[in-house]
Design a protein around this motif. Structure first.
Motif, short mmCIF file in Angstrom:
data_model
loop_
_atom_site.label_atom_id
_atom_site.label_comp_id
_atom_site.label_asym_id
_atom_site.label_seq_id
_atom_site.Cartn_x
_atom_site.Cartn_y
_atom_site.Cartn_z
N ARG A 4 1.44 -7.08 -7.74
CA ARG A 4 2.64 -7.87 -7.54
C ARG A 4 2.89 -8.66 -8.80
NH1 ARG A 4 3.51 -11.42 -2.54
NH2 ARG A 4 4.96 -12.99 -3.27
N VAL A 5 4.10 -8.52 -9.29
CA VAL A 5 4.48 -9.30 -10.47
C VAL A 5 5.70 -10.10 -10.06
CG1 VAL A 5 5.19 -9.24 -12.88
CG2 VAL A 5 3.60 -7.51 -12.00
N GLY A 6 5.52 -11.40 -9.92
CA GLY A 6 6.61 -12.26 -9.47
C GLY A 6 7.01 -11.87 -8.05
N THR A 7 8.26 -11.44 -7.88
CA THR A 7 8.73 -11.10 -6.54
C THR A 7 8.80 -9.58 -6.36
OG1 THR A 7 11.01 -11.15 -7.26
CG2 THR A 7 10.12 -13.19 -6.34
N ILE A 8 8.22 -8.84 -7.29
CA ILE A 8 8.22 -7.37 -7.18
C ILE A 8 6.84 -6.88 -6.79
CG2 ILE A 8 8.59 -5.19 -8.41
CD1 ILE A 8 11.17 -6.68 -8.20
N LEU A 9 6.82 -6.09 -5.73
CA LEU A 9 5.57 -5.45 -5.31
C LEU A 9 5.62 -3.99 -5.75
CD1 LEU A 9 2.95 -5.24 -3.59
CD2 LEU A 9 4.40 -4.80 -1.62
N ASN A 10 4.60 -3.59 -6.48
CA ASN A 10 4.53 -2.22 -7.00
C ASN A 10 3.38 -1.50 -6.28
OD1 ASN A 10 3.81 0.04 -8.47
ND2 ASN A 10 3.91 -0.94 -10.48
N VAL A 11 3.72 -0.48 -5.49
CA VAL A 11 2.70 0.27 -4.75
C VAL A 11 2.69 1.71 -5.27
CG1 VAL A 11 1.96 1.13 -2.48
CG2 VAL A 11 3.04 -1.12 -2.67
N THR A 12 1.52 2.20 -5.66
CA THR A 12 1.40 3.57 -6.17
C THR A 12 0.60 4.41 -5.19
OG1 THR A 12 1.39 2.66 -8.40
CG2 THR A 12 0.74 4.95 -8.17
N VAL A 13 1.17 5.58 -4.84
CA VAL A 13 0.51 6.49 -3.90
C VAL A 13 -0.33 7.50 -4.69
CG1 VAL A 13 0.88 8.12 -2.00
CG2 VAL A 13 2.53 6.29 -2.40
N GLU A 14 -1.51 7.76 -4.18
CA GLU A 14 -2.37 8.75 -4.85
C GLU A 14 -1.73 10.13 -4.76
OE1 GLU A 14 -6.94 8.78 -4.40
OE2 GLU A 14 -6.23 10.41 -3.14
N ASN A 15 -1.77 10.86 -5.85
CA ASN A 15 -1.20 12.20 -5.89
C ASN A 15 -2.25 13.17 -5.33
OD1 ASN A 15 0.49 14.28 -6.39
ND2 ASN A 15 0.63 13.96 -8.59
N SER A 16 -2.20 13.40 -4.00
CA SER A 16 -3.27 14.15 -3.34
C SER A 16 -3.36 15.59 -3.82
CB SER A 16 -3.06 14.20 -1.83
OG SER A 16 -2.27 13.16 -1.38
N PRO A 17 -4.57 16.10 -3.94
CA PRO A 17 -4.74 17.51 -4.30
C PRO A 17 -4.50 18.40 -3.07
CG PRO A 17 -6.88 16.47 -4.04
CD PRO A 17 -5.85 15.41 -3.80
N THR A 18 -4.03 19.62 -3.29
CA THR A 18 -3.91 20.59 -2.21
C THR A 18 -5.04 21.59 -2.34
OG1 THR A 18 -2.60 22.13 -3.51
CG2 THR A 18 -1.39 20.42 -2.31
N ALA A 19 -5.09 22.57 -1.44
CA ALA A 19 -6.12 23.61 -1.52
C ALA A 19 -5.72 24.72 -2.48
CB ALA A 19 -6.38 24.17 -0.13
N ILE A 20 -4.56 24.55 -3.13
CA ILE A 20 -4.10 25.58 -4.06
C ILE A 20 -4.75 25.34 -5.43
CG2 ILE A 20 -2.08 26.60 -5.19
CD1 ILE A 20 -0.40 25.42 -2.89
N ARG A 21 -5.37 26.38 -5.96
CA ARG A 21 -6.07 26.24 -7.24
C ARG A 21 -5.32 27.03 -8.30
NH1 ARG A 21 -12.47 26.50 -6.74
NH2 ARG A 21 -11.81 26.68 -4.59
#
Ligand SMILES: *[C@@H]1O[C@H](CO)[C@@H](O)[C@H](O)[C@H]1NC(C)=O
Ligand SMILES: *[C@@H]1O[C@H](CO)[C@@H](O)[C@H](O)[C@H]1NC(C)=O
Ligand SMILES: *[C@@H]1O[C@H](CO)[C@@H](O)[C@H](O)[C@H]1NC(C)=O
Ligand SMILES: *[C@@H]1O[C@H](CO)[C@@H](O)[C@H](O)[C@H]1NC(C)=O
Length: 286
Positions: A143-160
């Motif tokens: 959180r910077v000031g009044t901004i909340l920054n949320v980052t989602v993990e880039n999940s791996p798939t079973a595709i190789r």
């Protein structure tokens, strides 16, 4: 009269043998005629794909064949005990194809079995449209000031590909969105935000702690549109409201610690100096 009686006799004596023979035949037949599989179900999450069915085999085995479109059948699992088969390696070859699997019931020592093997076709399966979205994870938030920054993990798939697992974002591109649910820790009123990147920037009140969780979503789908919600994360003091104050307090504590160290070092040196003088004085006296 003698003749009918004579006919009767062998019949009565044969009856138990016939009965036993019939029973034996039935037992052998039961052992050699495998059951047909039923309730074939695709279980697929982030392209990890397993076909399940029933019933447990008794004295026979299952074999699975899979095909896409006009391609030939590929033979997969052969098992005397399992009622599932991992078909991930086959379906990741092209996730846009429509796949069908066949579960064959194969007698053990099949030479005694005459006729076609019983089999059941699975429902059709289109990985890109039907694989479920796994539970996402919040990778980081700040959180910077009044901004909340949320980052989602880039999940791996079973595709190789090239030895690494391809991410969900790489497979779905802009078809994949995330929804952020966020709320004040002190209230239950929830707000939502949506993004088709892996990052949220939302306005929050400066004086409050917030909790939040995310959900993956493919709006263009009819089924399996949403993932389960991620675990809930909440701001703690360090990351939240008193971030600036926290730094100031930290700086003050740091300066105080340095001051105490310097003070005690100089006190120690002075005492040491005095001690040396004290020891030397009598020696000089003698
Ligand atoms: C097979 O599936 C049907 C519905 O699809 C269900 O009603 C039935 O209970 C299932 N059979 C078993 C043995 O679970
Ligand atoms: C199948 O045949 C093999 C050898 O012919 C034998 O060892 C095995 O016990 C048989 N299995 C069954 C289930 O009849
Ligand atoms: C949000 O946080 C992520 C991860 O810490 C960072 O890479 C990104 O630059 C941040 N975005 C903004 C606009 O500050
Ligand atoms: C694997 O990597 C090479 C070189 O970086 C690239 O040319 C190729 O397209 C990649 N293959 C796949 C399937 O992504």
């Amino acid at each position: 009269m003698a003749i009918p009686a004579g006919r009767w006799r062998p019949r009565t004596s044969l009856a138990p043998t016939l009965l036993l023979g019939g029973l034996l035949a039935r037992v052998v037949a039961a052992a050699e005629t495998p059951e047909r599989a039923y309730n074939l179900t695709w279980k697929s999450t982030n392209f990890k794909t397993i076909l399940e069915w029933e019933p447990k085999p008794t004295n026979y085995a299952y074999k699975v064949l899979i095909s896409s479109g006009s391609k030939d059948w590929t033979s997969k699992c052969f098992s005397k005990t399992d009622t599932e088969c991992d078909l991930t390696d086959e379906i990741v070859k092209d996730v846009h194809q429509t796949y069908v699997a066949k579960v064959l019931s194969v007698p053990l020592n099949g030479t005694h079995f005459a006729g076609d093997l019983p089999y059941t076709n699975s429902p059709e399966f289109i990985p890109y449209k039907q694989t479920k979205l796994g539970q996402p994870r919040i990778q980081s938030f700040e959180r910077v000031g009044t901004i909340l920054n949320v980052t989602v993990e880039n999940s791996p798939t079973a595709i190789r590909r090239n030895g690494t697992f391809v991410s969900l974002r790489e497979v779905f591109g802009k078809d994949l969105s995330y929804i952020l649910h966020y709320w004040r820790a002190t209230s239950t009123g929830k707000k939502t935000a949506k993004t088709n990147t892996d990052e949220f920037l939302v306005d929050v009140d400066k004086g409050d702690y917030y909790c939040f969780s995310v959900e993956a979503l493919i709006p263009s789908r009819n089924e399996n549109q949403r993932s389960p919600q991620s675990a809930t994360e909440c701001m703690t003091q360090g990351q939240g409201v008193f971030r600036e104050t926290f730094f100031i307090v930290g700086a003050v504590v740091f300066v105080a610690i340095i001051f105490i160290i310097i003070l005690s070092l100089s006190l120690y040196n002075r005492r040491k100096g005095r001690g040396r003088n004290g020891k030397n004085a009598p020696l000089h006296g003698v």
